[in-house]
Enzyme design. Structure first.
Site, PDB file in Angstrom:
ATOM      1  N   CYS A   1       0.842  -1.207   0.000  1.00 51.96           N
ATOM      2  CA  CYS A   1       0.000   0.000   0.000  1.00 51.96           C
ATOM      3  C   CYS A   1       0.873   1.251   0.000  1.00 51.96           C
ATOM      4  O   CYS A   1       1.531   1.538  -0.982  1.00 51.96           O
ATOM      5  CB  CYS A   1      -0.959  -0.048   1.194  1.00 51.96           C
ATOM      6  SG  CYS A   1      -2.338   1.092   1.044  1.00 51.96           S
TER       7      CYS A   1
ATOM      8  N   HIS B   1      -3.582  -5.697   1.069  1.00 43.93           N
ATOM      9  CA  HIS B   1      -2.897  -5.885   2.353  1.00 43.93           C
ATOM     10  C   HIS B   1      -2.844  -7.359   2.737  1.00 43.93           C
ATOM     11  O   HIS B   1      -3.766  -7.852   3.372  1.00 43.93           O
ATOM     12  CB  HIS B   1      -3.643  -5.128   3.453  1.00 43.93           C
ATOM     13  CG  HIS B   1      -3.469  -3.656   3.403  1.00 43.93           C
ATOM     14  ND1 HIS B   1      -2.480  -3.006   4.102  1.00 43.93           N
ATOM     15  CD2 HIS B   1      -4.160  -2.694   2.759  1.00 43.93           C
ATOM     16  CE1 HIS B   1      -2.566  -1.701   3.875  1.00 43.93           C
ATOM     17  NE2 HIS B   1      -3.575  -1.481   3.063  1.00 43.93           N
TER      18      HIS B   1
ATOM     19  N   GLU C   1      -1.214  -8.647   5.085  1.00 45.34           N
ATOM     20  CA  GLU C   1      -1.170  -8.800   6.554  1.00 45.34           C
ATOM     21  C   GLU C   1      -2.569  -8.733   7.165  1.00 45.34           C
ATOM     22  O   GLU C   1      -2.767  -9.090   8.313  1.00 45.34           O
ATOM     23  CB  GLU C   1      -0.253  -7.724   7.168  1.00 45.34           C
ATOM     24  CG  GLU C   1      -0.861  -6.346   7.367  1.00 45.34           C
ATOM     25  CD  GLU C   1      -0.910  -5.495   6.094  1.00 45.34           C
ATOM     26  OE1 GLU C   1      -0.696  -6.060   5.000  1.00 45.34           O
ATOM     27  OE2 GLU C   1      -1.182  -4.287   6.202  1.00 45.34           O
TER      28      GLU C   1
END
Lengths: 233, 726
Positions: free
Chosen positions: A86, A197, A199
């Site tokens: 990002c 993302h 994560e």
């Protein structure tokens, strides 16, 4: 294996990536302060999401001048793995570690939602545990994720198989990026930037409930374990 | 000085006389400005204090009740939760983006000043009808302001509510709730103590923005309010992110006596309140305050509401610790004065003393008014609503119309602009009854909800406010949590109007009654009066923000139907009630009728039944019945997994009330056939009425012989309604 997660002023996904590496994958992980000039002994450097320097001027535009970027560029040039998520992707573009540029989303609004992606290239350190052409899901959360590159650049990306992830089609493309691009790597395959993302989807417990991000991290770990301590020490 | 200078500070002649009396002399310009903001409603609660004293504020879990920057509750394992709701209505009405953004910034500061890391935000918004350009401008501006600030600072916006009604047309409501997690031993307080201790200002430099914002917020909005735009602060989420990290780092070093956010009335209120809490005084030299502009007067520096600033009292000798940490984050940290023991707030500009007032007088001795109350005329004219009063030809269309009315429609357009996943704790995000946030390293989680139905509160403030508490608790229970405590955002019109004050008084009584019964104390909140535009006052809108605890993540429950073949039960009782309903307003354009009854004993038992069923791990979904009635609520449970229902209810009430009535204390659950008898037993044990009302099947929505629709068609209307209006 040792991983480092950089905290720029305004980073806000640094702790999230740290959590996944440290607690889900049990990797030796350290936070790296943006003023640090020395980074040594890492196998992976992550530039996390967030709003470094408030995204003022242009996302990533100021962060590229942070002191820590010189050793990171050096690390990348020596073959070290760099993952930009990002805002981290935006910083990689601004520091010319990856080609192209980022524009504001085509609907001019911030967008946070789950997206469906296609794995275009799974022969990279970042996607070797993913199936080629598989549809995977990862969330996005950004206001400036509209990736752009000129014709020649795009041709080059294609020729070198640098496009790693695409949004599944135009309809699900959340930002209007060219050719539905969601993530690219450099020619050498050791620097990867993506808007989604991983994560945020490495544990099935949390929203959006899918854990396809897990495979991105496990790809990196598998690559580094195979490679051993040959590069970037 | 102009004639009657107190008027421009928002003070009455009587209050001015009080001030002269207390000081035993005439106040200076700076002093008068200080009194103006400190004695404003916003800072002093002078019109509400006496009523608020009756709120139920005690409970086993309460570690910090009302009176600090934010309240704190205990959640076990040495952990605590700090949370609070705050309004930013007036600024948002004149400058929606910055108004909403700084509303987020302000409440976040209240949380981290307590030593807590903010882990979730919610917001409760009210706008006029969406078919008007000005309303659309406000709506888009507010959402994008919240999005901009909350996303940037990296705190997920996980839930909330948005209602649209003409009553809010000139005066939108923007209430933001923030929730933070802390270790019990790290609780910080906003106290100034210890003679000679330094007083430091940290964070951003002071500018000329937001001067007298507190006084501006304590007046009605008028055509000229846009002239007050300089009273709206400008937010810098980047600066606040640095301030947040630096402050939490500092609090962890155990170097502080006290820390307070500079919110409304900036340096003035933070210094006076901190001194007053510690029975001390404070001396400040404003020439030492870092400023953004040259030649700022002492009046401007004391009254500026520039954002992202804090006042800090370090322990003796710890000034350098503060400076080192703030310098690491590239922030100012300057000693600007000292604590004294004579209780006086003394302001110097270099050598010149510009103000000298007792801190207690400013912070605690503002006049307290018990305003006149009067039963509003309109209440006398509330009519009973019969099903026959509502004309309807086709319930299929009625249901589709309700699903696409902006108040009921999906708020996806709104929440997809909020980062609701950052921090990776969001187990259940926006769009369910309550958001569920995990606590890393533990099996437990928080359930968070905000609720208020302004129409109910307009028609019957006491019952409407009690319903808001009951519904918030029901939402928590449906998500798998145990309701713990609330924060209240009380939004009303002009308290000088006896009818408005009556609404206020009755609402607080309703909250108190429900909180006592459901054992959910109020640990803090906010009062916002003067929510009026030339078109009149808003609906009385007491917003309840509730925090609950899931003992285990296993208890997490969502509202969505999950399996074909599951049985659907309605726990609670259907009553012939259409008053105050969305259906009535949709079909007849009326806000009228008797608000649904609320039997708090039944409510408690219904909640207990569902909670026990969830703990037994037997039910697959739970959804609170609220706006739009059973038909709408069933539909909401169908959408996520595109599952249909076949509903057959033996009716004892009219079709309209059955489908669209908003009777309270009802929860819809789904359960596998094999386990259904267990659920029935739990309900019987708790003396709770229940009914097996249907089954999850197919892709059609069938309700008796009244409604037959494709779920997909309903979902599209529901999901795209707001976007289509813009």
């Amino acid at each position: 294996m040792k991983a480092g997660v950089v905290t720029f002023p305004g980073s806000n996904c640094d702790a999230d990536v740290f959590h996944v590496l440290k607690n889900i994958f049990n990797i030796d992980t350290k936070m790296i302060w943006y003023k640090d000039k020395n980074i040594k002994g890492y196998d992976l450097i992550v530039l996390p999401g967030g709003f470094s320097y408030g995204d003022y001027l242009r996302s990533g535009a100021i962060a590229r001048f942070a002191k820590v970027m010189d050793p990171i560029i050096d690390f990348a040039e020596k073959g070290g793995l760099v993952l930009g998520i990002c805002n981290g992707f935006q910083i990689l573009l601004e520091s010319n570690l990856l080609p192209g540029a980022m524009k504001v989303n085509d609907n001019l609004k911030f967008v946070c939602k789950n997206t469906v992606l296609t794995v275009i290239n799974n022969k990279t350190p970042f996607t070797n545990q993913c199936e080629k052409s598989a549809a995977i899901e990862m969330p996005v959360a950004h206001g400036e994720g509209n990736y752009y590159i000129d014709k020649e650049g795009l041709k080059e990306l294609n020729e070198n198989n640098q496009i790693i992830l695409k949004y599944k089609n135009k309809k699900v493309n959340p930002n209007g990026s060219i050719n539905n691009i969601a993530g690219i790597c450099n020619k050498e395959r050791n620097v990867f930037g993506l808007m989604p993302h991983p994560e945020r989807c490495s544990e099935p417990l949390i929203t959006p409930g899918k854990s396809d991000g897990y495979n991105i991290f496990s790809s990196i770990i598998s690559f580094i374990n195979k490679r051993g301590g040959k590069i970037a020490k | 000085m102009p004639n009657k200078p107190w008027l421009s500070e928002g003070l009455t002649e009587k209050e001015y006389e009080m001030i002269v009396d207390l000081l035993d002399r005439k106040p200076t310009t700076t002093e008068l400005g200080i009194f103006g903001v400190m004695w404003s409603e916003h800072c002093s609660y002078k019109n509400s204090k006496l009523i608020l004293k009756n709120l139920f504020t005690e409970g086993e879990c309460v570690l910090q009740g009302p009176g600090e920057n934010a309240g704190i509750i205990d959640i076990g394992d040495g952990q605590a939760i700090s949370f609070k709701i705050e309004s930013h209505n007036h600024p948002s009405a004149v400058e929606p983006f910055q108004g909403a953004a700084t509303g987020v910034g302000g409440i976040i500061r209240d949380i981290f000043t307590m030593g807590a890391r903010p882990i979730a935000n919610l917001n409760s918004l009210r706008f006029g009808e969406l078919n008007n350009d000005k309303v659309q401008y406000l709506f888009k501006g507010v959402v994008s302001g919240i999005s901009s600030y909350g996303n940037s600072i990296g705190i997920p916006t996980v839930g909330g509510e948005v209602y649209f009604s003409s009553a809010y047309e000139g005066n939108p409501l923007v209430n933001v709730m923030s929730v933070g997690l802390l270790k019990k031993e790290n609780i910080a307080t906003a106290t100034a103590k210890g003679e000679g201790n330094s007083v430091m200002v940290v964070g951003a430099a002071t500018g000329r923005d937001g001067i007298k914002g507190a006084s501006f917020a304590s007046d009605e909005l008028s055509e000229d309010s846009k002239e007050d735009r300089p009273a709206v602060q400008v937010g810098d989420p980047f600066m606040e992110k640095l301030l947040l990290e630096a402050s939490l780092e500092l609090i962890n070093t155990n170097s502080l006596i006290g820390i307070q956010d500079m919110g409304a009335a900036g340096l003035t209120s933070s210094s006076a309140e901190m001194a007053s809490r510690g029975n001390s005084g404070i001396e400040i030299d404003i020439s030492k305050v870092p400023t953004r502009e040259k030649n700022m007067t002492s009046y401007e520096i004391m009254l500026s509401e520039s954002q992202e600033r804090m006042l800090i009292i370090p322990k003796k000798g710890k000034e350098q610790v503060v400076k080192d940490i703030f310098n690491k984050w590239d922030l100012h940290a300057e000693v600007i004065g000292r604590v004294n023991d004579d209780g006086m707030l003394r302001i110097f500009n270099g050598e010149d003393k510009v103000a000298e007032i007792s801190a207690k007088i400013l912070a605690d001795e503002a006049p307290e008014y018990r305003r006149e109350t009067k039963l509003p005329e309109y209440i006398k004219n509330v009519n009973e609503i019969n099903a026959n009063d509502i004309k309807s030809e086709d319930y299929n269309n009625d249901l589709l119309d309700l699903l696409s009315s902006p108040t009921i429609a999906s708020k996806k357009w709104v929440y997809e602009q909020y980062d609701y996943m950052v921090m990776t704790n969001t187990v259940v995000g926006p769009g369910s009854d309550a958001a569920v946030i995990r606590i890393k390293g533990k099996d437990k989680a928080l359930a968070l909800s905000t609720d208020s139905n302004g129409k109910y509160c307009y028609l019957n403030p006491r019952r409407g406010a009690a319903i808001a508490v009951a519904e918030a608790a029901r939402n928590i229970v449906c998500s798998g949590g145990k309701p713990l405590a609330i924060t209240d955002g009380l939004n009303f019109g002009n308290p000088m109007n006896p009818e408005i004050y009556w609404q206020f008084k009755n609402s607080v009584e309703g909250i108190t009654k429900a909180c006592k019964k459901l054992d959910t104390p109020v640990i803090g909140g906010n009062v916002s009066f003067y929510n009026e535009s030339p078109k009149g006052a808003i609906y009385p809108t007491p917003i309840i923000g509730m925090v609950g605890l899931l003992d285990s993540l296993k208890d997490k429950t969502t509202m969505h139907f999950k399996n074909e073949g599951d049985l659907i039960y309605l726990i609670g009782k259907n009553v012939e009630e259409l008053g105050g309903s969305e259906y009535l307003e949709l079909k007849e354009g009326k806000v009228d009728g008797y608000v649904p009854q609320l039997d708090l004993n039944l409510e408690k038992r219904v909640q207990k039944t569902v909670r026990e069923a969830i703990k037994e791990n037997i039910i697959n979904s739970a959804h609170d019945c609220s706006e739009g009635g059973v038909a709408v609520n069933l539909a909401e449970s169908c959408f996520e997994n595109n599952l249909g229902v076949n509903i057959k209810i033996n009716k004892e009430i009219s079709n309209k009330a059955l489908l669209f009535g908003e009777s309270q204390s009802r929860i819809i659950v789904s359960i596998s056939k094999e386990l259904a008898s267990k659920l029935e037993n739990i309900a019987v044990e708790n003396c709770v009425p229940y009914g097996k009302i249907g089954v999850v099947e197919g892709t059609q929505f069938k309700f008796n012989n009244l409604i037959k629709l494709d779920v997909e068609e309903m979902k599209v209307k529901w999901e795209t309604a707001i976007e289509k209006k813009l």
